[in-house]
Design a protein around this motif. Structure first.
Motif, PDB file in Angstrom:
ATOM      1  N   MET B   1      -9.758  11.519   4.326  1.00 38.38           N
ATOM      2  CA  MET B   1      -9.694  10.048   4.394  1.00 38.38           C
ATOM      3  C   MET B   1      -9.026   9.506   3.136  1.00 38.38           C
ATOM      4  O   MET B   1      -8.133   8.678   3.202  1.00 38.38           O
ATOM      5  N   ASP B   2      -9.447  10.094   2.006  1.00 36.94           N
ATOM      6  CA  ASP B   2      -8.876   9.664   0.740  1.00 36.94           C
ATOM      7  C   ASP B   2      -7.393  10.020   0.687  1.00 36.94           C
ATOM      8  O   ASP B   2      -6.574   9.272   0.167  1.00 36.94           O
ATOM      9  N   ARG B   3      -7.055  11.185   1.287  1.00 39.17           N
ATOM     10  CA  ARG B   3      -5.679  11.657   1.309  1.00 39.17           C
ATOM     11  C   ARG B   3      -4.807  10.712   2.133  1.00 39.17           C
ATOM     12  O   ARG B   3      -3.709  10.350   1.739  1.00 39.17           O
ATOM     13  N   LEU B   4      -5.347  10.352   3.299  1.00 39.81           N
ATOM     14  CA  LEU B   4      -4.626   9.448   4.201  1.00 39.81           C
ATOM     15  C   LEU B   4      -4.381   8.120   3.496  1.00 39.81           C
ATOM     16  O   LEU B   4      -3.298   7.555   3.524  1.00 39.81           O
ATOM     17  N   HIS B   5      -5.417   7.686   2.805  1.00 38.97           N
ATOM     18  CA  HIS B   5      -5.331   6.431   2.057  1.00 38.97           C
ATOM     19  C   HIS B   5      -4.255   6.533   0.987  1.00 38.97           C
ATOM     20  O   HIS B   5      -3.441   5.617   0.812  1.00 38.97           O
ATOM     21  N   ALA B   6      -4.238   7.691   0.309  1.00 37.65           N
ATOM     22  CA  ALA B   6      -3.250   7.896  -0.751  1.00 37.65           C
ATOM     23  C   ALA B   6      -1.839   7.916  -0.163  1.00 37.65           C
ATOM     24  O   ALA B   6      -0.907   7.369  -0.748  1.00 37.65           O
ATOM     25  N   TYR B   7      -1.723   8.528   1.022  1.00 38.40           N
ATOM     26  CA  TYR B   7      -0.418   8.621   1.683  1.00 38.40           C
ATOM     27  C   TYR B   7       0.101   7.225   2.034  1.00 38.40           C
ATOM     28  O   TYR B   7       1.256   6.887   1.784  1.00 38.40           O
ATOM     29  N   CYS B   8      -0.793   6.402   2.581  1.00 43.44           N
ATOM     30  CA  CYS B   8      -0.418   5.022   2.929  1.00 43.44           C
ATOM     31  C   CYS B   8      -0.043   4.257   1.657  1.00 43.44           C
ATOM     32  O   CYS B   8       0.902   3.468   1.651  1.00 43.44           O
ATOM     33  N   ALA B   9      -0.796   4.526   0.592  1.00 45.68           N
ATOM     34  CA  ALA B   9      -0.533   3.830  -0.665  1.00 45.68           C
ATOM     35  C   ALA B   9       0.854   4.197  -1.191  1.00 45.68           C
ATOM     36  O   ALA B   9       1.582   3.339  -1.697  1.00 45.68           O
ATOM     37  N   ILE B  10       1.233   5.477  -1.046  1.00 44.26           N
ATOM     38  CA  ILE B  10       2.553   5.911  -1.495  1.00 44.26           C
ATOM     39  C   ILE B  10       3.640   5.159  -0.724  1.00 44.26           C
ATOM     40  O   ILE B  10       4.611   4.671  -1.285  1.00 44.26           O
ATOM     41  N   HIS B  11       3.410   5.049   0.616  1.00 43.06           N
ATOM     42  CA  HIS B  11       4.384   4.344   1.457  1.00 43.06           C
ATOM     43  C   HIS B  11       4.473   2.877   1.050  1.00 43.06           C
ATOM     44  O   HIS B  11       5.566   2.336   0.888  1.00 43.06           O
ATOM     45  N   ALA B  12       3.316   2.252   0.911  1.00 46.70           N
ATOM     46  CA  ALA B  12       3.291   0.829   0.571  1.00 46.70           C
ATOM     47  C   ALA B  12       3.983   0.616  -0.776  1.00 46.70           C
ATOM     48  O   ALA B  12       4.768  -0.318  -0.940  1.00 46.70           O
ATOM     49  N   HIS B  13       3.703   1.535  -1.710  1.00 46.77           N
ATOM     50  CA  HIS B  13       4.309   1.406  -3.037  1.00 46.77           C
ATOM     51  C   HIS B  13       5.820   1.508  -2.947  1.00 46.77           C
ATOM     52  O   HIS B  13       6.558   0.688  -3.497  1.00 46.77           O
ATOM     53  N   ALA B  14       6.308   2.517  -2.188  1.00 46.12           N
ATOM     54  CA  ALA B  14       7.755   2.696  -2.042  1.00 46.12           C
ATOM     55  C   ALA B  14       8.377   1.482  -1.341  1.00 46.12           C
ATOM     56  O   ALA B  14       9.450   1.022  -1.709  1.00 46.12           O
ATOM     57  N   PHE B  15       7.649   0.954  -0.354  1.00 40.23           N
ATOM     58  CA  PHE B  15       8.128  -0.193   0.436  1.00 40.23           C
ATOM     59  C   PHE B  15       8.365  -1.403  -0.468  1.00 40.23           C
ATOM     60  O   PHE B  15       9.429  -2.020  -0.452  1.00 40.23           O
ATOM     61  N   PHE B  16       7.373  -1.720  -1.292  1.00 43.67           N
ATOM     62  CA  PHE B  16       7.480  -2.926  -2.111  1.00 43.67           C
ATOM     63  C   PHE B  16       8.254  -2.699  -3.399  1.00 43.67           C
ATOM     64  O   PHE B  16       8.965  -3.586  -3.867  1.00 43.67           O
ATOM     65  N   SER B  17       8.113  -1.477  -3.977  1.00 41.46           N
ATOM     66  CA  SER B  17       8.815  -1.247  -5.242  1.00 41.46           C
ATOM     67  C   SER B  17      10.324  -1.219  -5.006  1.00 41.46           C
ATOM     68  O   SER B  17      11.089  -1.660  -5.856  1.00 41.46           O
ATOM     69  N   SER B  18      10.756  -0.712  -3.815  1.00 37.80           N
ATOM     70  CA  SER B  18      12.193  -0.702  -3.547  1.00 37.80           C
ATOM     71  C   SER B  18      12.715  -2.128  -3.412  1.00 37.80           C
ATOM     72  O   SER B  18      13.807  -2.443  -3.871  1.00 37.80           O
ATOM     73  N   LEU B  19      11.915  -2.997  -2.813  1.00 38.13           N
ATOM     74  CA  LEU B  19      12.318  -4.409  -2.702  1.00 38.13           C
ATOM     75  C   LEU B  19      12.374  -5.041  -4.094  1.00 38.13           C
ATOM     76  O   LEU B  19      13.332  -5.732  -4.440  1.00 38.13           O
ATOM     77  N   GLY B  20      11.325  -4.755  -4.899  1.00 36.75           N
ATOM     78  CA  GLY B  20      11.265  -5.304  -6.246  1.00 36.75           C
ATOM     79  C   GLY B  20      12.470  -4.867  -7.068  1.00 36.75           C
ATOM     80  O   GLY B  20      13.081  -5.651  -7.787  1.00 36.75           O
ATOM     81  N   ARG B  21      12.849  -3.584  -6.907  1.00 39.71           N
ATOM     82  CA  ARG B  21      13.973  -3.041  -7.657  1.00 39.71           C
ATOM     83  C   ARG B  21      15.264  -3.773  -7.279  1.00 39.71           C
ATOM     84  O   ARG B  21      16.101  -4.077  -8.126  1.00 39.71           O
ATOM     85  N   LEU B  22      15.418  -4.044  -5.968  1.00 38.91           N
ATOM     86  CA  LEU B  22      16.614  -4.764  -5.502  1.00 38.91           C
ATOM     87  C   LEU B  22      16.638  -6.181  -6.070  1.00 38.91           C
ATOM     88  O   LEU B  22      17.682  -6.692  -6.462  1.00 38.91           O
ATOM     89  N   LEU B  23      15.462  -6.817  -6.115  1.00 37.82           N
ATOM     90  CA  LEU B  23      15.404  -8.202  -6.573  1.00 37.82           C
ATOM     91  C   LEU B  23      15.602  -8.307  -8.082  1.00 37.82           C
ATOM     92  O   LEU B  23      15.984  -9.351  -8.591  1.00 37.82           O
ATOM     93  N   ARG B  24      15.328  -7.195  -8.798  1.00 36.89           N
ATOM     94  CA  ARG B  24      15.507  -7.234 -10.244  1.00 36.89           C
ATOM     95  C   ARG B  24      16.978  -7.153 -10.635  1.00 36.89           C
ATOM     96  O   ARG B  24      17.348  -7.463 -11.747  1.00 36.89           O
ATOM     97  N   THR B  25      17.834  -6.705  -9.692  1.00 35.43           N
ATOM     98  CA  THR B  25      19.274  -6.700  -9.950  1.00 35.43           C
ATOM     99  C   THR B  25      19.936  -7.611  -8.915  1.00 35.43           C
ATOM    100  O   THR B  25      20.654  -7.137  -8.037  1.00 35.43           O
ATOM    101  N   PRO B  26      19.702  -8.936  -9.027  1.00 37.72           N
ATOM    102  CA  PRO B  26      20.124  -9.840  -7.963  1.00 37.72           C
ATOM    103  C   PRO B  26      21.634  -9.835  -7.718  1.00 37.72           C
ATOM    104  O   PRO B  26      22.074  -9.878  -6.563  1.00 37.72           O
ATOM    105  N   PHE B  27      22.414  -9.721  -8.795  1.00 42.28           N
ATOM    106  CA  PHE B  27      23.865  -9.817  -8.618  1.00 42.28           C
ATOM    107  C   PHE B  27      24.388  -8.682  -7.737  1.00 42.28           C
ATOM    108  O   PHE B  27      25.062  -8.905  -6.734  1.00 42.28           O
ATOM    109  N   THR B  28      24.030  -7.452  -8.112  1.00 40.44           N
ATOM    110  CA  THR B  28      24.479  -6.290  -7.351  1.00 40.44           C
ATOM    111  C   THR B  28      23.985  -6.365  -5.913  1.00 40.44           C
ATOM    112  O   THR B  28      24.730  -6.095  -4.964  1.00 40.44           O
TER     113      THR B  28
END
Lengths: 218, 307
Positions: B1-28
């Protein structure tokens, strides 16, 4: 724990990096790997981390033949190792906490467990209170300790260090070495590549000496 | 259960961090998204244009009626006799006679040239026979045969299928539709390659990070994940931007198109991208973004080895 059995490594350009190297490291043993630059220290460590494969002989880690490991199994082999580098190899845009947590995140450890273990590892290298700092704000010795915390956070059975004190002054070097001894005392096997002969002699542990790819002392 | 939770957390992190990374370089990010959006908008805009024009042909009932324009010398009476004769054809259902007078009255009513007609010495309009083939006759070749045989009658000046222009328009539309498909494939591949190249550059910029992750035991799928999500965001963002672009374009064209339609008796309504079409557009854009990234990662990650 770690077994080299008549291992040779020849690079594509024809140079022999290692010639017929055999040795055995028992669990919980600490050893120094010495020799002049270009003697094959880095190559030997790379063979253990499966960054390179040997041309002849075999490398056994915990009984597993690394030469026969499939590419997709390499990440799982590396999770059994704690790698420490001369240039620390820290992520400059992540905090100390995130750097240390990386192996646990990769291994899919739960959030609470990550917090607990990262804190314990940071405590062990005496950096508590600096979790939220970025590597650039730390001294060289502190950065190397972050690298060590990252290497041990996943509790690997074998720690490999490539010139871990290469960029540090003697006092800091001794400090780092005592950290390694502390890990050895809790059962971790440690292999340290270094050319700091004076330090090696002072520590008085087993020495593996390479000369032009041959093991001349073990 | 904890593993599944961790797996979802990894996905959620990648999902939002990739968006954040794009927004931090607005011009490009804006540069890339605009290029992608232009390509997508071009295909979507052309599609919408064709969909709008298509209403022209969709509203018209498909009729195979043939008009026979009789020679000027043929009188109404002999026209009526000819009509009787044609009615006996096995392939003909019905024949209507429009006499010269009826034609003149009709023309006067609809054309607005009434006074001009009064100035003419005699009625210039011919007698017309409206021939309706039997409904079973739908084959283009057979219809053509009937038109030719009617055209050969000595009293007939010329025979014409009334709806021929509809058929021509329909085949033009079919051509345009195929054009839309081809254009979409070409521009879709452009989107695929542009995102691929963007991800390649991103991978190059984050080389150290990838190498370190590999050294501490990251699998390829762990390393790929944030990049795939970056591709997703680029594709999805471009899809939304393209939709905005097309909709603004349609808003600008709305008035003149409506005026044109009114002039033709409200022959079509101005159409926008519907809910289904919009969702499809966003979905396809996102999928193209992910696929473009995936192709590049598949080849580049293997080459990115530590040291």
């Amino acid at each position: 724990m770690l077994n080299f059995d008549h291992v040779s490594k020849r690079y594509a350009d024809g140079g022999d990096a290692l010639l017929d190297v055999s040795f055995h490291l028992r669990p919980g043993e600490i050893a120094f790997l010495t020799g002049h630059s270009g003697a094959g220290k880095s190559t030997l460590l790379k063979l253990i981390a499966v960054m390179e494969r040997c041309s002849r002989g075999q490398v056994l880690l915990d009984g597993q033949n690394l030469n026969k490991a499939k590419d997709r199994h390499i990440p799982y082999i590396r999770r059994k190792l704690g790698l420490i580098f001369q240039d620390y190899k820290l992520l400059q845009d992540r905090t100390v906490f995130d750097n240390v947590a990386l192996p646990l995140v990769i291994a899919g450890v739960g959030h609470q467990e990550i917090c607990r273990r990262v804190r314990a590892a940071i405590d062990k290298v005496d950096l508590l209170g600096k979790e939220n700092k970025y590597p650039q704000a730390l001294s060289g010795g502190e950065q190397q300790r972050v690298g060590i915390a990252r290497a041990v956070v996943n509790r690997p059975p074998l720690i490999l260090a490539d010139e871990p004190t290469g960029n540090l002054d003697p006092e800091l070097s001794a400090e780092i070495m005592h950290l390694f001894e502390a890990f050895q005392q809790v059962g971790v096997t440690v292999l340290i590549a270094t050319h700091d002969i004076a330090l090696v002699e002072r520590m008085g542990h087993r020495v593996l000496k390479l000369d032009h790819g041959r093991l001349v002392e073990s | 259960m904890d593993r599944l939770h961790a797996y979802c957390a990894i996905h959620a992190h990648a999902f939002f961090s990739s968006l954040g990374r794009l927004l931090r370089t607005p011009f490009t990010t804006v540069m890339t998204v605009v290029v992608l959006a232009l390509a997508i908008a071009l295909a979507a805009g052309f599609y919408l244009l064709v969909a709008n024009v298509q209403q022209l042909t969709a509203g018209i009932q498909n009729s195979n009626q043939i008009s026979l324009f009789l020679k000027d010398s043929v009188s109404d009476d002999s026209g009526a006799q000819l009509a009787e004769k044609i009615k006996k054809y096995p392939t003909v259902e019905q024949v209507n006679v429009i006499t010269k007078q009826q034609a003149l009255a009709e023309f006067r009513q609809y054309s607005g040239f009434g006074e001009a007609l009064d100035a003419l010495e005699k009625n210039p309009l011919p007698t017309v026979l409206q021939v309706l083939p039997v409904s079973s006759l739908t084959d283009a070749g057979q219809l053509e045969q009937l038109v030719t045989s009617l055209d050969k009658l000595s009293a007939v000046d010329f025979a014409q299928m009334d709806m021929q222009w509809v058929k021509r328009l329909q085949s033009i539309m079919a051509l345009a539709q195929r054009g839309v498909t081809l254009l979409s494939i070409i521009l879709g591949s452009a989107v695929l390659f542009i995102t691929g190249n963007t991800i390649r550059l991103e991978l190059h910029n984050r080389r150290d990070e990838v190498v370190i992750a590999k050294l501490v035991g990251a699998t390829d799928s762990f390393i790929q994940r944030p990049f795939l999500y970056t591709g997703f965001w680029l594709g999805f963002g471009s899809g939304v931007a393209a939709w905005l672009l097309v909709t603004v374009m349609m808003l600008i064209l709305h008035q003149p198109m409506q005026r044109l339609s009114d002039l033709y008796g409200g022959i079509f309504d101005v159409r926008y991208l519907g809910f289904g079409e919009t969702s499809m557009l966003w979905f396809i854009s996102a999928v193209l973004g992910v696929c473009g990234s995936w192709i590049v990662l598949k080849y580049q990650l293997q080459q990115l080895k530590p040291e």
